[in-house]
Design a protein around this motif. Structure first.
Motif, PDB file in Angstrom:
ATOM      1  N   ASN A  75       0.847  -1.127  -0.064  1.00  0.00           N
ATOM      2  CA  ASN A  75      -0.147  -0.005   0.097  1.00  0.00           C
ATOM      3  C   ASN A  75       0.929   1.331   0.050  1.00  0.00           C
ATOM      4  O   ASN A  75       0.380   2.377   0.340  1.00  0.00           O
ATOM      5  CB  ASN A  75      -0.986   0.093   1.083  1.00  0.00           C
ATOM      6  CG  ASN A  75      -1.880   1.152   1.240  1.00  0.00           C
ATOM      7  OD1 ASN A  75      -2.470   1.233  -0.056  1.00  0.00           O
ATOM      8  ND2 ASN A  75      -2.151   1.736   2.199  1.00  0.00           N
ATOM      9  N   GLU A  77      -2.935   2.797   9.321  1.00  0.00           N
ATOM     10  CA  GLU A  77      -4.725   2.844   9.294  1.00  0.00           C
ATOM     11  C   GLU A  77      -5.255   1.536   8.800  1.00  0.00           C
ATOM     12  O   GLU A  77      -6.029   0.796   9.192  1.00  0.00           O
ATOM     13  CB  GLU A  77      -5.285   4.031   8.741  1.00  0.00           C
ATOM     14  CG  GLU A  77      -4.653   5.249   9.697  1.00  0.00           C
ATOM     15  CD  GLU A  77      -3.331   5.834   9.700  1.00  0.00           C
ATOM     16  OE1 GLU A  77      -3.115   6.292  10.560  1.00  0.00           O
ATOM     17  OE2 GLU A  77      -2.521   5.337   8.835  1.00  0.00           O
ATOM     18  N   VAL A  78      -4.582   1.265   7.274  1.00  0.00           N
ATOM     19  CA  VAL A  78      -4.995   0.158   6.670  1.00  0.00           C
ATOM     20  C   VAL A  78      -4.461  -0.995   7.349  1.00  0.00           C
ATOM     21  O   VAL A  78      -5.219  -2.236   7.151  1.00  0.00           O
ATOM     22  CB  VAL A  78      -4.434   0.124   5.187  1.00  0.00           C
ATOM     23  CG1 VAL A  78      -4.790  -0.937   4.299  1.00  0.00           C
ATOM     24  CG2 VAL A  78      -4.842   1.560   4.729  1.00  0.00           C
ATOM     25  N   GLU A  79      -3.414  -1.202   8.031  1.00  0.00           N
ATOM     26  CA  GLU A  79      -2.984  -2.425   8.721  1.00  0.00           C
ATOM     27  C   GLU A  79      -3.926  -2.775   9.984  1.00  0.00           C
ATOM     28  O   GLU A  79      -4.387  -4.082  10.045  1.00  0.00           O
ATOM     29  CB  GLU A  79      -1.715  -1.918   9.568  1.00  0.00           C
ATOM     30  CG  GLU A  79      -1.064  -3.131  10.642  1.00  0.00           C
ATOM     31  CD  GLU A  79      -0.018  -2.634  11.549  1.00  0.00           C
ATOM     32  OE1 GLU A  79       0.604  -3.639  11.953  1.00  0.00           O
ATOM     33  OE2 GLU A  79      -0.216  -1.568  11.848  1.00  0.00           O
ATOM     34  N   HIS A 109      -9.078  -7.569  -0.562  1.00  0.00           N
ATOM     35  CA  HIS A 109     -10.372  -7.886   0.346  1.00  0.00           C
ATOM     36  C   HIS A 109     -10.802  -9.107  -0.195  1.00  0.00           C
ATOM     37  O   HIS A 109     -11.377  -9.672   1.154  1.00  0.00           O
ATOM     38  CB  HIS A 109     -11.148  -6.709  -0.232  1.00  0.00           C
ATOM     39  CG  HIS A 109     -10.845  -5.180   0.045  1.00  0.00           C
ATOM     40  ND1 HIS A 109     -10.799  -4.796   1.426  1.00  0.00           N
ATOM     41  CD2 HIS A 109     -10.604  -4.369  -0.518  1.00  0.00           C
ATOM     42  CE1 HIS A 109     -10.225  -3.408   1.419  1.00  0.00           C
ATOM     43  NE2 HIS A 109     -10.137  -3.164   0.169  1.00  0.00           N
ATOM     44  N   SER A 114      -7.243  -2.228   9.768  1.00  0.00           N
ATOM     45  CA  SER A 114      -8.460  -2.839   9.034  1.00  0.00           C
ATOM     46  C   SER A 114      -8.215  -3.841   8.818  1.00  0.00           C
ATOM     47  O   SER A 114      -9.108  -4.906   8.650  1.00  0.00           O
ATOM     48  CB  SER A 114      -8.871  -1.549   7.809  1.00  0.00           C
ATOM     49  OG  SER A 114      -7.941  -1.729   6.964  1.00  0.00           O
ATOM     50  N   TYR A 159       1.734  -7.174   4.855  1.00  0.00           N
ATOM     51  CA  TYR A 159       1.479  -5.983   4.597  1.00  0.00           C
ATOM     52  C   TYR A 159       2.486  -4.843   4.840  1.00  0.00           C
ATOM     53  O   TYR A 159       3.425  -4.841   5.579  1.00  0.00           O
ATOM     54  CB  TYR A 159       0.245  -5.480   5.653  1.00  0.00           C
ATOM     55  CG  TYR A 159      -0.259  -3.984   5.429  1.00  0.00           C
ATOM     56  CD1 TYR A 159      -0.891  -3.561   4.163  1.00  0.00           C
ATOM     57  CD2 TYR A 159       0.155  -3.093   6.329  1.00  0.00           C
ATOM     58  CE1 TYR A 159      -1.327  -2.229   4.221  1.00  0.00           C
ATOM     59  CE2 TYR A 159      -0.124  -1.682   6.005  1.00  0.00           C
ATOM     60  CZ  TYR A 159      -0.799  -1.402   4.888  1.00  0.00           C
ATOM     61  OH  TYR A 159      -1.339   0.047   4.700  1.00  0.00           O
ATOM     62  N   ASP A 208      -6.695  -3.536  -4.604  1.00  0.00           N
ATOM     63  CA  ASP A 208      -8.035  -4.015  -4.101  1.00  0.00           C
ATOM     64  C   ASP A 208      -8.598  -5.319  -4.040  1.00  0.00           C
ATOM     65  O   ASP A 208      -9.610  -5.764  -3.381  1.00  0.00           O
ATOM     66  CB  ASP A 208      -9.088  -2.955  -4.743  1.00  0.00           C
ATOM     67  CG  ASP A 208      -9.363  -3.210  -6.088  1.00  0.00           C
ATOM     68  OD1 ASP A 208      -8.529  -4.167  -6.587  1.00  0.00           O
ATOM     69  OD2 ASP A 208      -9.967  -2.448  -6.741  1.00  0.00           O
TER      70      ASP A 208
END
Length: 232
Positions: free
Chosen positions: A88, A165-167, A148, A169, A160, A145
């Motif tokens: 990301n 923040e994405v980690e 998901h 989620s 990752y 994407d």
């Protein structure tokens, strides 16, 4: 959704054969990937070389354990299954961390699906992969994407590289899954990239197994289990 299911299925089939390959053969295949990458991205090739070398001291040997009834017990490692690596961030540091996780997962015996929108980086990885002797479908590239949907499949490891923040989620999504617990290897410090420099990174992508062989008789020598006698 069907496309990602097919992608996972192909990766799983590739993993089943790869996981049965001995460490030396896996190492040769990953080394060929490193040599191909060396032609266009020497810094990334150096990352591959580092993790091959570190994994060889951790995973190459089978360890003999005590056999209390006369049997042989061996401790060895195996891959967990399909690993999804999520990129990301498209910085040079992030690319190094992605390659470190990709290499560690492969050398540990997993297949890998890389989810990334870093087009030029993915192009270079794909070219090196095709020039190497790594099996078909062992490494696959998907859009960012796509992760998901892939995380809803029976993936066994997730890597990752990106922001916290994405980690968070991703961690939450994994915690809601049913079935096997999935380990998350996360790199969010993109200045120091400590995960990429971890000499034990390959251990984050393995499972330990034991092999027992009776060598004295069927069921082993039960007399060796005696804890005492009439005189005690």
């Amino acid at each position: 959704m069907v496309h990602q299911v097919t992608r996972f299925s192909d990766a799983f089939s590739a993993w089943e054969n790869w996981n049965l390959t001995n460490f030396d053969s896996k190492s040769e295949c990953v080394l060929a990937f490193k040599q191909a990458l060396d032609l266009t991205q020497p810094p990334l090739a150096a990352v591959v070389s580092y993790h091959i070398e570190q994994a060889s001291t951790l995973l190459a040997e089978t360890h003999e354990l005590v056999g209390p009834t006369g049997e042989t017990n061996e401790l060895y490692t195996a891959g967990r299954g399909v690993a999804v690596v999520i990129q990301n961030d498209q910085s040079n540091q992030a690319q190094k961390s992605v390659v470190s996780q990709l290499t560690a997962a492969l050398i540990a015996g997993n297949s890998v699906i890389l989810c990334s929108d870093d087009a030029e980086f993915c192009k270079e990885l794909e070219a090196a992969y095709k020039q190497s002797s790594l099996p078909t479908n062992l490494v696959q590239l998907a859009s960012l994407d796509a992760y998901h949907q892939l995380l809803e499949s029976d993936v066994r490891s997730v890597g990752y590289v990106g922001n916290p923040e994405v980690e968070l989620s991703i961690n939450r999504q994994l915690s809601k899954r049913e079935g096997a617990i999935v380990g998350l290897v996360s790199e969010t410090d993109l200045a120091a990239i400590p995960v990429a420099h971890d000499p034990h990174l390959s251990l984050r992508f393995i499972t330990e197994r034991t092999r027992t062989i009776n060598i004295t008789a069927v069921g082993g020598n039960a007399t060796l289990l005696e804890l005492g006698s009439e005189t005690h």
